[in-house]
Design an enzyme around this catalytic site. Structure first.
Site, PDB file in Angstrom:
ATOM      1  N   THR A 185      73.902  11.513  45.771  1.00  0.00           N
ATOM      2  CA  THR A 185      73.247  12.283  46.843  1.00  0.00           C
ATOM      3  C   THR A 185      71.745  12.350  46.632  1.00  0.00           C
ATOM      4  OG1 THR A 185      75.220  13.607  47.309  1.00  0.00           O
ATOM      5  CG2 THR A 185      73.097  14.545  47.940  1.00  0.00           C
TER       6      THR A 185
ATOM      7  N   THR B 183      62.899  16.405  33.376  1.00  0.00           N
ATOM      8  CA  THR B 183      63.364  16.029  32.055  1.00  0.00           C
ATOM      9  C   THR B 183      64.622  15.179  32.172  1.00  0.00           C
ATOM     10  OG1 THR B 183      62.479  18.068  31.107  1.00  0.00           O
ATOM     11  CG2 THR B 183      64.149  16.906  29.824  1.00  0.00           C
TER      12      THR B 183
ATOM     13  N   CYS C 288      83.072  15.571  49.843  1.00  0.00           N
ATOM     14  CA  CYS C 288      81.839  16.319  50.105  1.00  0.00           C
ATOM     15  C   CYS C 288      81.916  17.136  51.391  1.00  0.00           C
ATOM     16  CB  CYS C 288      80.649  15.359  50.172  1.00  0.00           C
ATOM     17  SG  CYS C 288      80.366  14.506  48.610  1.00  0.00           S
TER      18      CYS C 288
END
Length: 402
Positions: free
Chosen positions: A70, A242, A332
């Site tokens: 996504t 990160t 989904c």
């Protein structure tokens, strides 16, 4: 123990991927840190990127690690649109297949509502395959106004493979970039980014046996994308944040395994799928198989049916109670009471589309799983159909009493 036939939603983590994840997670370290622990994490991350690139047929510098499909789709669709429009304000049209996953479809619709995009929904045939002539017609009509084309590599509901190479070749004649959501295709059919002609391609780890939360966007080096998020400038400034070295290691391990065994695994799943399809049609003659009839035009592990006279959710819950876990379509949009846009685009009526059920096979599937489904699917269908008919009769009585 329940029989799991929903691998298209997510497949269990493979032992190799789990071992790679836990080993790197135990080591720790931030890949952006300059001390030894950080540099060890950086080496593990870049080793994973190189391995993943080899599995994808890409250069390591083209692999942008993400949290999943996504995020990758959003970065591609929005990033390409903004980059292309900034270079030429006339480029506001998006050609998008009508059978896309909502990760692409909703991103395109957001651009239409908020950024002035003009969307052309590309039609498909009754087999779920995007019509190449429609793409050619739109490209020839006004290529200078097109920001990008988005067509998935393989449909996540009915398993129909799309003519990606042909679409990319047509688009290249006019200098138009193409994005493809290859989340369902990667690891199940041959996928080679370098040979595809695509500008961008999204993949996801949990479809091939890596943990949820891992994915990548493959970005051709000459593609211009505007970043969706900003921060530390990691990954060519395209995706700040990160980086998850443990997740990357697990994704790389799962991808390498899937690609290495792809030919034999595809043949095994195709045989299982054939057994499943024949059995379901024998137990429930009323059922209708969706998607292409030709095995070369579909994913090997997906069997999608419509069951007339019953609601897909009712059938799903009955099968679940009988020990078989399946799906009505895309996980989904699970729980959303509306027919699949994919099935409607294929020409099914809303009533037909509501009776959908998808059975998807994966690396842990075997003949016993298929046999378990076949032992209960007829009974589950009869009960679901009786419930559907009772509900229909009740609604008629309620309407007539008003």
């Amino acid at each position: 123990m329940p029989v799991y036939l929903d691998h298209a939603a997510t497949t269990p983590v493979t032992p190799h991927a789990l071992a790679a994840f836990t080993e790197q997670a135990a080591r720790g370290g931030n890949p952006s840190s300059l001390h030894s622990a950080g540099q060890r994490a950086r080496r593990a991350l870049e080793d994973a990127r190189e391995s993943l690139a080899a599995s994808l047929g890409a250069h390591p510098s083209e692999v942008v690690l993400t949290s999943g499909g996504t995020e990758a789709d959003n970065l591609a669709v929005k990033g390409l649109f903004w980059g292309r429009r900034d270079a030429d304000p006339r480029r506001t049209r998006i050609l998008c297949s009508s059978i896309e996953h909502h990760a692409v479809m909703d991103a395109v619709e957001w651009l239409e509502r908020h950024e002035g995009a003009e969307v052309v929904w590309l039609p498909c045939g009754s087999d779920g395959v995007t019509r190449l002539e429609a793409v050619r017609s739109e490209l020839e009509h006004d290529p200078s106004s097109i920001a990008l084309i988005a067509v998935m590599w393989a449909n996540n509901e009915v398993g129909a493979l799309q003519p990606i190479a042909d679409i990319a070749a047509l688009a290249a004649e006019h200098g138009v970039p193409v994005h493809s959501d290859a989340v369902q295709a990667f690891g199940h059919v041959p996928v080679n980014f370098a040979a595809s002609g695509l500008a961008t391609m999204a993949v996801s780890g949990h479809k091939v046996g890596a943990p949820v939360g891992t994915g990548a966007l493959v970005v051709r080096r000459n593609a211009v994308l505007t970043p969706v998020q900003h921060g530390g400038g990691q990954q060519r400034g395209l995706r700040s944040g990160t980086l998850d070295a443990a997740g990357a290691a697990a994704f790389a391990a799962a991808a390498a395994d899937a690609v290495a065994r792809l030919p034999e695994e595809a043949a095994r799943l195709e045989a299982l799928r054939h057994r499943l399809v024949d059995g379901v049609l024998r137990e429930v003659p009323e059922a209708r198989l969706s998607g292409p009839a030709d095995p070369a035009e579909r994913l090997p592990g997906i069997a999608h049916f419509t069951f007339p006279g019953c609601e897909g959710d009712s059938l799903l819950f009955l099968l679940d109670m009988m020990g078989v876990e399946a799906s009505t379509g895309s996980a989904c949009t699970a729980g959303v009471p509306r027919p699949s846009h994919v099935l409607l685009a294929m020409g099914l009526t809303e009533e037909q589309a509501r009776g959908a059920q998808r059975f998807s096979l994966g690396w842990s599937s075997g003949e016993d799983d298929v046999d378990a489904l076949l032992a209960v699917v007829g009974r589950a269908f009869q009960q679901a159909r009786q419930a559907g008919m009772a509900g229909h009769a009740s609604s008629i009585r309620t309407a007539s009493s008003r």
